[in-house]
Design a protein around this motif. Sequence first.
Motif, PDB file in Angstrom:
ATOM      1  N   GLY A 185       0.780  -1.224   0.000  1.00 52.41           N
ATOM      2  CA  GLY A 185       0.000   0.000   0.000  1.00 52.41           C
ATOM      3  C   GLY A 185       0.813   1.277   0.000  1.00 52.41           C
ATOM      4  N   THR A 186       2.127   1.173   0.225  1.00 49.65           N
ATOM      5  CA  THR A 186       2.968   2.369   0.321  1.00 49.65           C
ATOM      6  C   THR A 186       2.993   3.146  -0.989  1.00 49.65           C
ATOM      7  N   VAL A 187       3.233   2.446  -2.090  1.00 50.49           N
ATOM      8  CA  VAL A 187       3.338   3.121  -3.387  1.00 50.49           C
ATOM      9  C   VAL A 187       2.007   3.754  -3.766  1.00 50.49           C
ATOM     10  N   ASP A 188       0.925   3.013  -3.631  1.00 49.28           N
ATOM     11  CA  ASP A 188      -0.399   3.550  -3.963  1.00 49.28           C
ATOM     12  C   ASP A 188      -0.700   4.795  -3.132  1.00 49.28           C
ATOM     13  N   ASN A 189      -0.315   4.760  -1.873  1.00 48.77           N
ATOM     14  CA  ASN A 189      -0.551   5.902  -0.995  1.00 48.77           C
ATOM     15  C   ASN A 189       0.268   7.114  -1.434  1.00 48.77           C
ATOM     16  N   LEU A 190       1.538   6.887  -1.798  1.00 54.83           N
ATOM     17  CA  LEU A 190       2.398   7.990  -2.223  1.00 54.83           C
ATOM     18  C   LEU A 190       1.918   8.620  -3.528  1.00 54.83           C
ATOM     19  N   LEU A 191       1.295   7.826  -4.376  1.00 50.71           N
ATOM     20  CA  LEU A 191       0.853   8.325  -5.678  1.00 50.71           C
ATOM     21  C   LEU A 191      -0.419   9.161  -5.612  1.00 50.71           C
ATOM     22  N   GLN A 192      -1.054   9.202  -4.458  1.00 49.01           N
ATOM     23  CA  GLN A 192      -2.261  10.009  -4.315  1.00 49.01           C
ATOM     24  C   GLN A 192      -1.903  11.499  -4.342  1.00 49.01           C
ATOM     25  N   PRO A 193      -2.696  12.304  -5.030  1.00 50.71           N
ATOM     26  CA  PRO A 193      -2.407  13.746  -5.143  1.00 50.71           C
ATOM     27  C   PRO A 193      -2.165  14.440  -3.809  1.00 50.71           C
TER      28      PRO A 193
END
Length: 199
Positions: free
Chosen positions: A102-110
């Motif tokens: 979930g780290t990458v998906d979280n970082l990619l959020q605006p």
Amino acid sequence: MKLTQIFTALLFLGFTSLATGQCHSKKQVSNNHDSHNNHVVVVNNWSYHDNGDIIDIALSDKKFSTLVAAVKAAQLVEVLKGDGPFTVFAPTNSAFNRLPDGTVDNLLQPKNKKQLQAVLTYHVLSGKVTASDIIESIKRNGGGFMTKTVQGDPLYASLQNGQVILQDAQGRKSIITATDIEASNGVVHVIDTVILPKK
């Protein structure tokens, strides 16, 4: 201050003269050409288009697709296409996959753009730093040394069993697996683990 100004203003510390070492790259030009008549260059089995900038190099290999997505989300494309020179420690997709779920998906959020920018600029040094520069600085400083990244936090480099190891501000370690992929605005070294600044 704009990110482009930060990239220009921050000075790279600690890397100096060239020397030989075990971190040299193997570079050869193949007979392949793209539609713009650029040579395809192979470095340590990594292929990329000669004379491209840092972003072009990342786009030329699918192993960097997560990095490319992150750079776009962080709105750093134009910065890394700038004059530089820059040194980029480029994590592969498998390096990003090592982060907690979930780290990458979280970082990619605006809403997390600033945090993502901090992570990515932590992988960048101001100035062009080759593999031999790194090894020489390690040797000259008694087996390891610390330098400041564009993000601002330090990064520690050392040699272990013939490999260059980067230790981040959180104590995580990453191995440089390919070196000296030359770009028109700097140089790229491939790493196997995403490095992180202080929390």
